[in-house]
Design an enzyme around this catalytic site. Structure first.
Site, PDB file in Angstrom:
ATOM      1  N   PHE A 284      35.781  73.639  38.988  1.00  0.00           N
ATOM      2  CA  PHE A 284      34.750  73.202  39.912  1.00  0.00           C
ATOM      3  C   PHE A 284      34.935  73.790  41.310  1.00  0.00           C
ATOM      4  CE2 PHE A 284      32.410  69.452  41.875  1.00  0.00           C
ATOM      5  CZ  PHE A 284      31.182  69.881  41.403  1.00  0.00           C
ATOM      6  N   ALA A 285      36.202  73.976  41.703  1.00  0.00           N
ATOM      7  CA  ALA A 285      36.456  74.511  43.038  1.00  0.00           C
ATOM      8  C   ALA A 285      36.228  76.026  43.082  1.00  0.00           C
ATOM      9  CB  ALA A 285      37.875  74.179  43.484  1.00  0.00           C
TER      10      ALA A 285
ATOM     11  N   ASN B 285      41.059  72.042  35.109  1.00  0.00           N
ATOM     12  CA  ASN B 285      41.455  73.344  35.614  1.00  0.00           C
ATOM     13  C   ASN B 285      42.091  73.220  36.997  1.00  0.00           C
ATOM     14  OD1 ASN B 285      41.777  76.036  36.182  1.00  0.00           O
ATOM     15  ND2 ASN B 285      39.784  76.636  35.420  1.00  0.00           N
ATOM     16  N   ASP B 286      41.296  72.809  37.970  1.00  0.00           N
ATOM     17  CA  ASP B 286      41.802  72.770  39.342  1.00  0.00           C
ATOM     18  C   ASP B 286      43.024  71.854  39.496  1.00  0.00           C
ATOM     19  OD1 ASP B 286      39.739  74.469  40.086  1.00  0.00           O
ATOM     20  OD2 ASP B 286      38.371  72.802  40.448  1.00  0.00           O
ATOM     21  N   VAL B 287      43.047  70.745  38.747  1.00  0.00           N
ATOM     22  CA  VAL B 287      44.122  69.775  38.942  1.00  0.00           C
ATOM     23  C   VAL B 287      45.451  70.232  38.348  1.00  0.00           C
ATOM     24  CG1 VAL B 287      42.572  67.803  39.097  1.00  0.00           C
ATOM     25  CG2 VAL B 287      43.514  68.451  36.879  1.00  0.00           C
TER      26      VAL B 287
END
Lengths: 463, 93
Positions: A429-430, A389-391
């Protein structure tokens, strides 16, 4: 054993550690490097039992206790290291680092109690350093462990006037440290240990989940330095060499990891205090997403010419690495150009995805690093994002002030179609919302990554 | 030990530490961190030395705790690093 022989063997162990770090820096020699390091550490431990000088005679005092304690350590450490899941390795490394820091602090405290008034000022200064940094590393590592294990929130924890509390704690740590140096005593030293433990907790709490690996690396370097300092206290050249090596290489490694994530070290540690409140444009608002079935996905893939697979932590959790390889092989047999886009920090630790896909025997040339794969997204028909997700979050490029702003991302938003395999709409996660999920060219496939992929594979076979 | 000798050892070790890892690929960041982590487990040597020196029960108790923690750090660290690297062996064609 004479001091000369003892020191020579210590030197050999030091060289083994240098060779170990050097070996670990190259894929081909990494495993051998680790074994050389283990050999050096084992050798260094063994010879202590055979060395005596005017202060100590053989066999060592308390030998039974020493051997018993080592046995207890083995019984705890070995099974933990052997049984841990690949997905939980980062937190285990954090924990091992923490106990190392704790051990160094304890060693310094015991030596301090033992020397009493005989301790020179220099020895006391190094003791104070070891106790402070060792305790910070210990409690800080426990917090990183809890964050990674999701025993506590992974978001930055910031409380009112947080930075003043941290600054005040640091000032009192240094003040008490000075007190210990000036007026030797056990009580001030224990107060110092307590305050340092508190500082370690406060120091790590504001760090966001995605930055935790950088902090683990930093604390690792810290522990190295405490070992070096305790080497001075104990007059052991080997501990000075080993600790300094780890401290120096750990510092470089921390910087490299921060660079790979496009973060400054300062931003990682203190970002939560300076970041502006996030623009939460659509928080709580129900927005339409397009979800599809495994058949829809299979059809999309069947008519693609180039597909890029972007794996993330969800792949690791679902243990779907073998299934994803099966899907890739199937697509390749249909003449589709398949590549894996590997973000350097996808998953919970750098290199996590490489390890995972290597386990499934994915050919190395299909793994493309970020710089290599990013220019190709324009010609990519389908990007499959599996549990990442974040990446891939374009917010890292477009919204200054969001916690991951500036982190290089895999630009899947340039692909013609995007498929997200997700368990839920939960952010990554972030803890940041991903606009890409609402993009019209995005299709969501909800469910466990392995189950979903298995269905896609059978649907694609049927076509 | 001579202060100057210690400073020399320290400074040279810093440079060696910098040099050996300066060109590592991001793939190996985690195993390298884990391996370095295991190396500082050599504090076990220090823990054994202070256990030998211990004169009071408090000192002995603390050093036994230190030995347990250091053993976990050292042995667990090397084992877990080896397990990570074991995964890479499939890469060699």
């Amino acid at each position: 054993m004479s001091r000369t022989v003892y020191d020579l063997i210590g030197l050999a162990a030091g060289i083994a550690f240098i060779l170990a770090l050097k070996g670990l820096s190259h894929p081909k020699t990494a495993r051998r490097g680790n074994l050389i390091g283990a050999f050096g550490a084992g050798l260094a431990t063994l010879v202590v039992f055979f060395y005596s000088n005017e202060n100590s005679s053989l066999p060592l005092n308390n030998l039974g206790w020493i051997l018993g304690a080592i046995a207890v350590g083995l019984v705890i450490g070995v099974p933990a290291a052997r049984k841990v899941q690949m997905t939980q390795m980062p937190q285990l490394v954090a924990l091992f680092n923490g106990v190392g820091g704790g051990a160094a602090a304890l060693v310094a405290i015991v030596e301090y109690l033992n020397l009493g008034d005989k301790a020179s000022t220099a020895v006391v200064v190094f003791t104070v350093f070891t106790v402070i940094v060792g305790c910070v590393s210990f409690s800080g590592s426990i917090i990183t462990f809890m964050k990674l294990q999701e025993l506590m929130t992974t978001r930055p924890v910031v409380f009112p006037a947080g930075r003043f509390v941290i600054a005040a704690t640091l000032a009192s740590v240094l003040g008490v440290g000075g007190w210990v140096v000036n007026s030797l005593g056990t009580t001030p030293l224990l107060i110092l240990a307590g305050l340092s433990l508190l500082f370690g907790i406060l120091f790590v709490l504001p760090v966001g989940g995605a930055d935790v690996p950088i902090v683990i690396s930093l604390l690792n370097a810290f522990t190295g330095l405490t070992v070096a300092a305790s080497g001075y206290v104990l007059d052991s050249t080997l501990l000075i060499i080993a600790g300094t090596l780890v401290g120096a290489s750990g510092t470089i490694l921390t910087r490299l990891m921060a660079e790979a994530m496009g973060r400054s070290l300062f931003g990682t540690l203190f970002g939560a205090f300076t970041a502006k409140p996030q623009d939460v444009a659509a928080a709580g608002e129900e927005r339409p997403v397009r979800s599809g079935s495994p058949d829809d996905v299979a059809i999309l893939l069947n008519y693609a010419r180039r597909v890029v697979i972007v794996p993330g932590f969800g792949l690791a959790v679902a243990q779907a690495q073998h299934t994803v390889r099966e899907l890739a092989d199937l697509m390749i047999s249909k003449g589709i150009d398949v590549a894996y886009g590997i973000h350097p920090v996808a998953g919970r630790m750098p290199g996590h995805m490489n390890v995972l896909l290597a386990e499934a025997n994915v050919p190395y040339d299909q793994l493309q690093e970020m710089d290599e794969v990013n220019p190709t997204f324009g010609q990519t028909d389908v990007a499959i994002v599996i549990g990442a997700n974040d990446v891939v979050n374009p917010a890292a490029q477009t919204s200054p002030g969001c916690p991951i702003y500036g982190m290089p991302i895999l630009e899947v938003n340039h692909a013609s179609n995007i498929i997200f395999l997700k368990r839920s709409m939960r952010p990554g996660f972030a803890g940041i919302e991903n606009e890409l999920l609402y993009d019209p060219k995005t299709m969501l496939l909800f469910g466990d990554a392995k189950a979903s992929l298995t269905k896609v594979v059978s649907a694609l076979k049927a076509l | 030990m001579e202060p100057m000798a210690i400073v020399s050892i320290f400074v040279l070790s810093v440079f060696v530490g910098f040099e050996v890892v300066s060109k590592v690929s991001s793939t190996l960041h985690t195993p390298l961190m884990s391996g370095a982590n295991a190396i500082h487990g050599v504090i076990l040597v220090g823990a054994i030395i202070v256990a030998d020196h211990s004169k009071t029960n408090l000192e002995l108790g603390l050093s036994i705790a230190a030995i347990i923690l250091a053993t976990i750090n050292m042995v667990g660290g090397f084992v877990v690093t080896d397990r990570m690297l074991e995964m890479f062996k499939g890469n060699k064609k």
